[in-house]
Design a protein around this motif. Structure first.
Motif, PDB file in Angstrom:
ATOM      1  N   LEU A 146     -36.451 -26.799  -2.820  1.00 50.20           N
ATOM      2  CA  LEU A 146     -35.676 -25.575  -2.654  1.00 50.20           C
ATOM      3  C   LEU A 146     -36.605 -24.391  -2.853  1.00 50.20           C
ATOM      4  N   PRO A 147     -36.285 -23.257  -2.239  1.00 53.86           N
ATOM      5  CA  PRO A 147     -37.142 -22.078  -2.439  1.00 53.86           C
ATOM      6  C   PRO A 147     -37.249 -21.731  -3.923  1.00 53.86           C
ATOM      7  N   LEU A 148     -38.465 -21.470  -4.370  1.00 52.30           N
ATOM      8  CA  LEU A 148     -38.781 -21.061  -5.743  1.00 52.30           C
ATOM      9  C   LEU A 148     -38.575 -22.159  -6.780  1.00 52.30           C
ATOM     10  N   VAL A 149     -38.206 -23.358  -6.355  1.00 50.40           N
ATOM     11  CA  VAL A 149     -37.959 -24.456  -7.298  1.00 50.40           C
ATOM     12  C   VAL A 149     -38.641 -25.706  -6.745  1.00 50.40           C
ATOM     13  N   GLU A 150     -39.201 -26.519  -7.646  1.00 53.30           N
ATOM     14  CA  GLU A 150     -39.840 -27.755  -7.202  1.00 53.30           C
ATOM     15  C   GLU A 150     -39.268 -28.953  -7.938  1.00 53.30           C
TER      16      GLU A 150
END
Length: 171
Positions: A25-29
């Protein structure tokens, strides 16, 4: 040695498929989407043992129902805050079954009623259960098309043969 007739209730659970997908997800890994295909059975049974002793063959009859469900969990796999983010039951169904089988009880230790010590038996069993029709998901049956989940359910009779190993305590 006398014959015995026992009645009881039972339950079993089975995971018959599992998939794990990495999700970014964007900004999350480091997310994982884990999907499990499950079956839980609840039943009444009757068991007849023709004689007692250290080795006891038996026949058994069962009647009950099965609950099929597929569940997905989104889990955060970061090193410091590993945990479940969301959980959803994607698909489920109930059906009935009946059947029977047989097995053998092998005594591992003798009980003592006065001391409250149970007898312990190794239970080796095979059953065949004739199940009703159900709709259920298996591995690969969930597709994501344009961010929308599509369920490709199977529909069939739910007969199954089982081989069981267990422990029986007698009081």
């Amino acid at each position: 040695p006398q014959p015995s007739l026992t009645f009881g209730v039972g339950a079993d659970i089975l995971v018959y498929g599992s998939e794990t997908t990495k999700v970014r997800l964007p900004l999350v890994e480091d997310f994982e989407l884990n999907t499990d295909n499950n079956l839980a059975g609840f039943f009444l049974f009757g068991q007849y043992r023709p004689f007692a002793g250290p080795i006891q063959p038996y026949v058994e009859g069962r009647v009950g129902f099965n609950y099929f469900w597929t569940e997905s969990k989104l889990e955060d796999k970061d090193f410091f805050d590993d945990g479940e983010v969301a959980r959803e039951t994607n698909y489920d169904d109930f059906t009935t079954f009946y059947g029977g089988g047989g097995g053998i009880l092998i005594q591992l230790s003798e009980g003592n009623r006065v001391e409250g010590k149970p007898g312990v038996f190794l239970d080796l069993k095979a059953t065949y259960l004739q199940g009703g029709e159900a709709e259920y998901l298996t591995e690969g049956d969930i597709e994501i098309i344009n961010d929308i989940p599509v369920f490709n359910a199977s529909k069939s009779e739910t007969d199954r043969a089982t081989y069981e190993i267990g422990v029986v305590l007698t009081f």
